[in-house]
Design a protein around this motif. Sequence first.
Motif, PDB file in Angstrom:
ATOM      1  N   CYS A 255       0.770  -1.273  -0.119  1.00 15.97           N
ATOM      2  CA  CYS A 255       0.055  -0.145  -0.035  1.00 15.97           C
ATOM      3  C   CYS A 255       0.990   1.275   0.237  1.00 15.97           C
ATOM      4  CB  CYS A 255      -0.961  -0.146   1.115  1.00 15.97           C
ATOM      5  SG  CYS A 255      -2.396  -0.948   0.942  1.00 15.97           S
ATOM      6  N   TYR A 256       1.964   1.258   0.821  1.00 17.48           N
ATOM      7  CA  TYR A 256       3.041   2.471   0.679  1.00 17.48           C
ATOM      8  C   TYR A 256       3.443   2.521  -0.521  1.00 17.48           C
ATOM      9  CZ  TYR A 256       5.837   5.674   3.502  1.00 17.48           C
ATOM     10  OH  TYR A 256       6.391   6.841   3.949  1.00 17.48           O
ATOM     11  N   GLU A 257       3.733   1.827  -1.252  1.00 15.23           N
ATOM     12  CA  GLU A 257       4.339   1.706  -2.377  1.00 15.23           C
ATOM     13  C   GLU A 257       3.352   2.492  -3.502  1.00 15.23           C
ATOM     14  OE1 GLU A 257       7.486   1.305  -3.363  1.00 15.23           O
ATOM     15  OE2 GLU A 257       8.002   1.375  -1.448  1.00 15.23           O
ATOM     16  N   ILE A 258       2.254   2.020  -3.565  1.00 11.60           N
ATOM     17  CA  ILE A 258       1.120   2.432  -4.384  1.00 11.60           C
ATOM     18  C   ILE A 258       0.879   4.135  -3.846  1.00 11.60           C
ATOM     19  CG2 ILE A 258      -1.293   2.706  -4.779  1.00 11.60           C
ATOM     20  CD1 ILE A 258       0.326   0.302  -6.341  1.00 11.60           C
ATOM     21  N   ALA A 259       0.931   4.406  -2.601  1.00 10.09           N
ATOM     22  CA  ALA A 259       0.801   5.920  -2.328  1.00 10.09           C
ATOM     23  C   ALA A 259       1.748   6.585  -2.888  1.00 10.09           C
ATOM     24  CB  ALA A 259       0.662   5.804  -0.799  1.00 10.09           C
ATOM     25  N   LYS A 260       3.151   5.995  -2.605  1.00 12.36           N
ATOM     26  CA  LYS A 260       4.201   6.791  -3.085  1.00 12.36           C
ATOM     27  C   LYS A 260       4.294   7.225  -4.579  1.00 12.36           C
ATOM     28  CE  LYS A 260       8.279   6.365  -1.381  1.00 12.36           C
ATOM     29  NZ  LYS A 260       9.569   5.849  -0.958  1.00 12.36           N
ATOM     30  N   GLN A 261       3.537   6.205  -5.308  1.00 17.57           N
ATOM     31  CA  GLN A 261       3.732   6.602  -6.824  1.00 17.57           C
ATOM     32  C   GLN A 261       2.731   7.832  -7.307  1.00 17.57           C
ATOM     33  OE1 GLN A 261       1.932   3.052  -8.993  1.00 17.57           O
ATOM     34  NE2 GLN A 261       3.140   1.646  -7.788  1.00 17.57           N
ATOM     35  N   GLN A 262       2.042   8.583  -6.212  1.00 17.21           N
ATOM     36  CA  GLN A 262       1.582   9.759  -6.438  1.00 17.21           C
ATOM     37  C   GLN A 262       0.727   9.748  -7.862  1.00 17.21           C
ATOM     38  OE1 GLN A 262       4.650  12.668  -6.340  1.00 17.21           O
ATOM     39  NE2 GLN A 262       5.848  11.755  -4.668  1.00 17.21           N
ATOM     40  N   ILE A 263      -0.049   8.944  -7.863  1.00 19.05           N
ATOM     41  CA  ILE A 263      -1.123   8.933  -8.890  1.00 19.05           C
ATOM     42  C   ILE A 263      -2.252   9.788  -8.755  1.00 19.05           C
ATOM     43  CG2 ILE A 263      -2.874   7.147 -10.197  1.00 19.05           C
ATOM     44  CD1 ILE A 263      -1.209   4.754  -9.021  1.00 19.05           C
ATOM     45  N   LYS A 264      -2.249  10.779  -9.856  1.00 24.43           N
ATOM     46  CA  LYS A 264      -3.127  11.773  -9.798  1.00 24.43           C
ATOM     47  C   LYS A 264      -4.508  11.494  -9.870  1.00 24.43           C
ATOM     48  CE  LYS A 264       0.213  15.574 -10.311  1.00 24.43           C
ATOM     49  NZ  LYS A 264       1.342  14.932  -9.774  1.00 24.43           N
ATOM     50  N   ASP A 265      -4.668  10.533 -11.074  1.00 25.02           N
ATOM     51  CA  ASP A 265      -5.883  10.149 -11.509  1.00 25.02           C
ATOM     52  C   ASP A 265      -6.811   9.478 -10.327  1.00 25.02           C
ATOM     53  OD1 ASP A 265      -7.767   8.104 -13.013  1.00 25.02           O
ATOM     54  OD2 ASP A 265      -7.743   9.892 -14.190  1.00 25.02           O
ATOM     55  N   LYS A 266      -7.910   9.736  -9.994  1.00 24.57           N
ATOM     56  CA  LYS A 266      -8.596   9.285  -8.840  1.00 24.57           C
ATOM     57  C   LYS A 266      -9.093   7.826  -9.069  1.00 24.57           C
ATOM     58  CE  LYS A 266     -13.262   9.532  -6.452  1.00 24.57           C
ATOM     59  NZ  LYS A 266     -14.235  10.293  -6.541  1.00 24.57           N
ATOM     60  N   ILE A 270      -7.952   4.385  -7.308  1.00 22.97           N
ATOM     61  CA  ILE A 270      -8.678   3.496  -6.592  1.00 22.97           C
ATOM     62  C   ILE A 270      -8.545   1.924  -7.119  1.00 22.97           C
ATOM     63  CG2 ILE A 270     -11.223   2.643  -6.543  1.00 22.97           C
ATOM     64  CD1 ILE A 270     -11.900   5.689  -6.446  1.00 22.97           C
ATOM     65  N   GLU A 271      -8.460   1.916  -8.481  1.00 22.17           N
ATOM     66  CA  GLU A 271      -8.102   0.566  -8.795  1.00 22.17           C
ATOM     67  C   GLU A 271      -6.680  -0.058  -8.415  1.00 22.17           C
ATOM     68  OE1 GLU A 271      -8.227   1.309 -13.325  1.00 22.17           O
ATOM     69  OE2 GLU A 271     -10.554   1.510 -13.232  1.00 22.17           O
ATOM     70  N   SER A 272      -5.670   0.913  -8.436  1.00 20.94           N
ATOM     71  CA  SER A 272      -4.406   0.424  -7.938  1.00 20.94           C
ATOM     72  C   SER A 272      -4.505  -0.473  -6.490  1.00 20.94           C
ATOM     73  CB  SER A 272      -3.409   1.569  -8.003  1.00 20.94           C
ATOM     74  OG  SER A 272      -3.297   1.836  -9.349  1.00 20.94           O
ATOM     75  N   ALA A 274      -7.376  -1.136  -5.004  1.00 19.61           N
ATOM     76  CA  ALA A 274      -8.129  -2.447  -5.078  1.00 19.61           C
ATOM     77  C   ALA A 274      -7.395  -3.730  -5.565  1.00 19.61           C
ATOM     78  CB  ALA A 274      -9.458  -2.140  -5.837  1.00 19.61           C
ATOM     79  N   LYS A 275      -6.519  -3.409  -6.434  1.00 13.72           N
ATOM     80  CA  LYS A 275      -6.035  -4.545  -6.997  1.00 13.72           C
ATOM     81  C   LYS A 275      -5.076  -5.488  -5.996  1.00 13.72           C
ATOM     82  CE  LYS A 275      -2.822  -5.796 -10.701  1.00 13.72           C
ATOM     83  NZ  LYS A 275      -1.988  -5.228 -12.082  1.00 13.72           N
ATOM     84  N   ILE A 276      -4.530  -4.564  -5.036  1.00 11.75           N
ATOM     85  CA  ILE A 276      -3.596  -5.176  -3.938  1.00 11.75           C
ATOM     86  C   ILE A 276      -4.456  -6.254  -3.252  1.00 11.75           C
ATOM     87  CG2 ILE A 276      -2.532  -4.867  -1.918  1.00 11.75           C
ATOM     88  CD1 ILE A 276      -1.636  -2.101  -3.067  1.00 11.75           C
ATOM     89  N   VAL A 277      -5.677  -5.663  -2.653  1.00  7.25           N
ATOM     90  CA  VAL A 277      -6.653  -6.424  -1.791  1.00  7.25           C
ATOM     91  C   VAL A 277      -7.053  -7.912  -2.743  1.00  7.25           C
ATOM     92  CG1 VAL A 277      -8.607  -5.256  -2.031  1.00  7.25           C
ATOM     93  CG2 VAL A 277      -7.959  -6.486   0.073  1.00  7.25           C
ATOM     94  N   ASP A 278      -7.522  -7.318  -3.891  1.00 11.23           N
ATOM     95  CA  ASP A 278      -8.080  -8.462  -4.783  1.00 11.23           C
ATOM     96  C   ASP A 278      -7.155  -9.428  -5.123  1.00 11.23           C
ATOM     97  OD1 ASP A 278     -10.516  -7.026  -4.902  1.00 11.23           O
ATOM     98  OD2 ASP A 278      -9.999  -6.375  -7.023  1.00 11.23           O
ATOM     99  N   GLU A 279      -6.005  -9.246  -5.286  1.00  8.59           N
ATOM    100  CA  GLU A 279      -4.872 -10.336  -5.580  1.00  8.59           C
ATOM    101  C   GLU A 279      -4.553 -11.134  -4.268  1.00  8.59           C
ATOM    102  OE1 GLU A 279      -1.417  -8.236  -7.070  1.00  8.59           O
ATOM    103  OE2 GLU A 279      -2.429  -8.311  -9.275  1.00  8.59           O
ATOM    104  N   TYR A 280      -4.547 -10.311  -3.132  1.00 10.89           N
ATOM    105  CA  TYR A 280      -4.142 -10.975  -1.726  1.00 10.89           C
ATOM    106  C   TYR A 280      -5.463 -12.035  -1.464  1.00 10.89           C
ATOM    107  CZ  TYR A 280      -2.814 -11.308   2.939  1.00 10.89           C
ATOM    108  OH  TYR A 280      -2.421 -11.871   4.147  1.00 10.89           O
ATOM    109  N   VAL A 281      -6.709 -11.682  -1.688  1.00 13.48           N
ATOM    110  CA  VAL A 281      -7.848 -12.489  -1.167  1.00 13.48           C
ATOM    111  C   VAL A 281      -7.690 -13.701  -2.174  1.00 13.48           C
ATOM    112  CG1 VAL A 281     -10.332 -12.804  -1.388  1.00 13.48           C
ATOM    113  CG2 VAL A 281      -9.315 -10.642  -0.210  1.00 13.48           C
ATOM    114  N   GLU A 282      -7.326 -13.427  -3.403  1.00 17.45           N
ATOM    115  CA  GLU A 282      -7.467 -14.722  -4.411  1.00 17.45           C
ATOM    116  C   GLU A 282      -6.413 -15.625  -4.042  1.00 17.45           C
ATOM    117  OE1 GLU A 282      -6.812 -15.504  -9.210  1.00 17.45           O
ATOM    118  OE2 GLU A 282      -6.955 -13.338  -8.552  1.00 17.45           O
TER     119      GLU A 282
END
Length: 752
Positions: A255-266, A270-272, A274-282
Amino acid sequence: MNQAIIKTIDLGDGRTISIETGRLAKQADGAVVVRMGDTMLLATVVSAKDAKEDVDFMPVSVDYREKFSAAGRFPGGFLKREARPSDDEILVARLVDRALRPLFPEDYHAETAVMISLISYDENVMADSLAGLAASAAIAVSDVPFETPISEVRVARLDGEFIINPSSAQLAESDIDIMVAASYDNIMMVEGEMDEVSEEEMLDAIKFAHESIKVHCKAQEELAAEVGVVKREYCHEVNNAELKAKVEADLLAPCYEIAKQQIKDKQLRIESFAKIVDEYVEAYLEANAENEEIDLVQDEKLIRRYYHKVEGEAMRRMILDEGIRLDGRKTNEIRPIWGEVDYLPGAHGSAIFTRGETQSLSSITLGTKMDIKKIDNVTFQGTEKFLLHYNFPPFCVGDAKTPRGLGRREIGHGNLAFRALKGMIPEDFPYVVRVVSDILESNGSSSMATVCAGTMCMLDAGMNMKRPVSGIAMGLITDKGSDKFAVLSDILGDEDHLGDMDFKVTGTEKGITATQMDIKVDGLSYEVLSKALHQAKEGREHILGKILEIIPEPRAEYKPNVPRVETIQIPKEMIGPIIGPGGKNIQQMQEETKTVIVIEERDDFGWVEISGLNKEALDAAKERVKRIIAMPEKGEVYKGKVKSITSFGAFIEILPGKEGLLHISEITWERLMNVEDALKVGEEVEVKLLDIDRDGKFKLSRKVLLPKPEGYVERERPERGDRDRRPPRRDNRDNRDNRDRRGPRPPRENRD
């Protein structure tokens, strides 16, 4: 009769507030009657014994209603009964809800309903000032779990002095009007409007409110102790401490790594995440597919719940430790702003305001007094000349839905923008004003975008505002383990949701006009609040500068499709003649000039407001009104209309409602035998006012305006001396002599 338990709060100025429980609504979990003067509120709370399945939030509903019987009045409308809540009732309910909601335990999920009813009304005591106290007291005497009592008070400033819970008359004269909610230790919520005050003055008002609230909270604790309250036991969450620790350990770094990417598009951000938890759950489900000791369905729900907190913690740590926000901005940096005015050619004024991924398309309509909003509430009857409506369609956040009526959120956000702007409309502005803000994109503080777009479309419409207004939303991130904190300017939606404070402030270059603050953390110091206010001022000034780059001043002229409005002051006694019998005159004027004319009596004068689609129509109606109120003057020439004809002349209407006699001898130089030979009813004719007699009757002449025929000779009138040459009248004495010769008349009864 049951014995009531009553606790009295002394306000220190001769006024008291009483809280009574044990007499009314005893089947509710908690019920109190709060009274100040003759204003009484009944507040109740009922909470379900168990939480519904799969509910992982606090489903609390707060409802505030005003009974018309409380003021001895009938409700309006066909049914003559209370129906849906008014906007004002919804706004009061929102104030209470925002203060109460954070104080229920995080793991308490039973459906809970708080109801507050105005059952008696005293015009000198404003009921909304007591609603928060009543709701909290009802919970305090119930077994519903709650962290600490709270209360709400209104603070006004009159002649430089702060007042707690002022009367409506005092409030009308004050320059500060804020509602403050707090517990004994912490400020919870602030909302209100101000007349361009400084940040220090606002903080002083909050501090003044908190001192009074502390007394309210103590009284509730004493009341609960006297009642003997024991809070209920509950278990509304299934938790797995081992799984929670594993999720935190495994997912914080990604999560910290995604946050540090400074993605400006909302949406991409959100998708980035969500992908972390989706892959983890799978991966988790695949790894434990054969493990019959694990409830995979339950564990998936827990993983997603725990991940939500991990995501928030990653964002908070990045801001506190590195000073970097999700979109890469510094803590005091404002997102890029662009805007445009006059975008909608059919509107009287329009503007687009875009800040980052938040966008408002606003329009303004200028109307006449026929468009004024009439308000008939229990506690207020009157009118409103300024309306602001805020719309938040689902597409603005990418939801595949259609609107389902107006929600409380739209009413609340619209009211904040309304309060921010209304004080900047000039008192003599002749129009009724409606601003509509449609939010087309939302990622942080669409209400503040509404304020900015509202200012721009007012200027675009040609309104000479007192001063332009801008607004900004501030956030706060704190570290419970240290004194670290970060104040964030122009917050994103994620920063609002995961942060510790949502603080909106609007104002002009001179000072603050409105504010709304929700604080979600305990122990927030006034020093932090002061820093947030001053950082907000810097942000407001930056945004205001951008607005003035787009439209630096009001347009010099109104748009062509704006109705023209002008007001004429007239003597009070002339109101009747303008209206005419049964409204005949005013209706005829409106129909013939295609205008709208509204008359009201004010300050011992009549005020006539005329509105038309163009200047020609306005001037025509003004001329008609001026003719009615004008007094005919001797020697003036008038173009009148023949109203009726008699054998001796014609009656001419020289001004509306004012007729004079045109004698047959004054119609023409030639001798007339019949008036109809020269005039017809309805014909327009120029006449001169020769004289006004002592009875106020007008003597007219037409012939004096006509050239005298060549060779015309005035008929000679006989002189007084010629009267002696007239034949003598028969003397009545001769008649008497003849009657005497006939002898005496017989008695009356024998005359037949």
